[in-house]
Enzyme design. Structure first.
Site, PDB file in Angstrom:
ATOM      1  N   SER A  85       0.847  -1.189   0.000  1.00  0.00           N
ATOM      2  CA  SER A  85       0.000   0.000   0.000  1.00  0.00           C
ATOM      3  C   SER A  85       0.886   1.244   0.000  1.00  0.00           C
ATOM      4  O   SER A  85       2.041   1.202  -0.447  1.00  0.00           O
ATOM      5  CB  SER A  85      -0.931  -0.019   1.212  1.00  0.00           C
ATOM      6  OG  SER A  85      -1.825   1.080   1.166  1.00  0.00           O
ATOM      7  N   TYR A 132      -4.871   6.888  -7.927  1.00  0.00           N
ATOM      8  CA  TYR A 132      -3.760   6.145  -7.343  1.00  0.00           C
ATOM      9  C   TYR A 132      -3.917   6.063  -5.832  1.00  0.00           C
ATOM     10  O   TYR A 132      -3.853   4.979  -5.237  1.00  0.00           O
ATOM     11  CB  TYR A 132      -2.424   6.794  -7.694  1.00  0.00           C
ATOM     12  CG  TYR A 132      -1.251   6.144  -6.979  1.00  0.00           C
ATOM     13  CD1 TYR A 132      -0.727   4.939  -7.436  1.00  0.00           C
ATOM     14  CD2 TYR A 132      -0.699   6.716  -5.836  1.00  0.00           C
ATOM     15  CE1 TYR A 132       0.328   4.324  -6.777  1.00  0.00           C
ATOM     16  CE2 TYR A 132       0.358   6.114  -5.173  1.00  0.00           C
ATOM     17  CZ  TYR A 132       0.863   4.915  -5.640  1.00  0.00           C
ATOM     18  OH  TYR A 132       1.894   4.303  -4.963  1.00  0.00           O
ATOM     19  N   LYS A 143      -4.961   2.636  -3.432  1.00  0.00           N
ATOM     20  CA  LYS A 143      -4.187   2.094  -2.312  1.00  0.00           C
ATOM     21  C   LYS A 143      -5.082   1.906  -1.090  1.00  0.00           C
ATOM     22  O   LYS A 143      -4.926   0.934  -0.335  1.00  0.00           O
ATOM     23  CB  LYS A 143      -3.001   3.003  -1.997  1.00  0.00           C
ATOM     24  CG  LYS A 143      -1.925   3.002  -3.075  1.00  0.00           C
ATOM     25  CD  LYS A 143      -1.366   1.601  -3.305  1.00  0.00           C
ATOM     26  CE  LYS A 143      -0.213   1.588  -4.278  1.00  0.00           C
ATOM     27  NZ  LYS A 143       0.368   0.229  -4.465  1.00  0.00           N
TER      28      LYS A 143
END
Length: 343
Positions: free
Chosen positions: A174, A198, A202
């Site tokens: 992550s 993005y 995560k």
């Protein structure tokens, strides 16, 4: 001589992935037979990576390399690679789900200057000035960033779950930036409307982990750890920086570390500490998989250590269950489509 171990590292051709391979070589004793399976999209990168790793591990006799060409934006590629691994191996000890990416388009420089001047440490830890493209779709008609960073990892894990069962470990990567993700939106699971796909992907990866870690441990004997590398140099955003701005960024990283940030490990090798520790050294009884994130951290002098955080909420578990349900549907649809295309 120890029992042979097999490690699969996605995106091992550079940055954090290559550092994970190096740290794995430094962590597992040379007396233990080890096979590292490199994944990359292009054969040239595979050849270069294996050459660099052979040079790094010079003199290690019980080390072998293998490779598969993997494109995370193609479910057909993931399915084909999974079949290749199923035909070559009977067990995989470590799967590092490192590969992924963002659809960045640049930097909002005025916003960057304002953030740095108002709160330097936060600006280089949770930046809001990276500009991302909105709505990009993959060849599989899925959200491009969502597919790379979330669905591809889950689909790959499911496809090779029999190789991982009975003691295998999956390491999900992550990011500290997930702390500034938008609230989970069940109407936009593929993040097609997000202005920061993005970062949000995560967070979705962390929600997925909250939904499956305990289940996979109990039912399959697979330990899935969620980790992040802290703040370190990778190639994911390098194209938007030149020599001067890269140097300036590094200076800010060192300043942030000196004024108390535990996350600025800076080097990719130090960033690889938590992922490799979780794979090789974590003890399930003391280091649980469920509800915990393990991160690479550093003190002011650059001495690296693994930092544990426990911040999974009931809402995260609820949203993770919703996400998992959608991922299972997508996985089933993908397999059906592959069968039709190959019939």
């Amino acid at each position: 001589m120890g029992t042979k171990r097999v490690a699969v590292i996605t995106g091992a051709n550079g940055g954090l992935g290559f550092a994970i391979a190096c740290r794995l070589l430094d962590t597992i004793p040379s007396s233990v037979p080890l096979t590292i399976v490199i994944t990359a999209r292009h054969l040239r990168k595979v050849v270069e990576t294996i050459g660099r790793l052979r040079a790094y591990a010079k003199g290690r006799d019980l080390l072998t390399f293998d490779y598969v060409l993997l494109d995370l934006t193609s479910v057909a590629s993931i399915s084909e690679v999974s079949n290749q691994l199923l035909s070559r191996y009977t067990h995989i000890d470590y799967l590092f789900c490192n590969a992924g990416g963002g659809d960045f388009t640049g930097i909002d420089w005025p916003a960057a200057f304002v953030e740095v001047l108002s709160n330097l440490k936060d600006a280089v830890t949770h930046p809001h000035f990276k500009v991302e493209r909105i709505g990009r779709v993959s060849r599989d008609s899925l959200g491009w960033v969502f597919q790379m960073n979330v669905f591809a990892n889950y689909f790959f894990m499911k496809q090779i779950s029999t190789l991982l069962s009975g003691g295998g470990r999956v390491i999900l990567i992550s990011s500290i930036e997930s702390r500034i993700a938008h609230d989970f939106d069940p109407e936009d699971i593929q993040l097609l409307h997000s202005d920061q796909p993005y970062v949000d992907s995560k967070k979705s990866l962390e929600l997925l982990h909250a939904a499956i870690a305990k289940r996979w441990a109990d039912e399959l004997g697979v330990l899935i750890y969620i980790t992040h590398p802290g703040i370190c140099q990778t190639s994911i955003f390098a194209e938007y920086l030149n020599f001067l701005t890269t140097f300036g960024m590094l200076c800010l990283f060192y300043i942030a570390r000196w004024i108390g940030s535990p996350w600025h490990v800076i080097s990719a090798y130090k960033g690889a500490l938590a992922p490799v520790w979780a794979a090789v050294d974590a003890v399930p009884e003391a280091d649980p998989v469920d509800g915990v994130t393990y991160a690479s951290a550093s003190d002011r002098l650059g001495r690296c250590y693994v930092k544990r955080t426990e911040d999974v909420t009931d809402e995260d578990r609820k949203n993770g269950a919703i996400l998992l349900q959608e991922l299972d549907k997508l996985a089933l649809n993908s397999l059906e489509r592959i069968k039709l295309e190959t019939a």
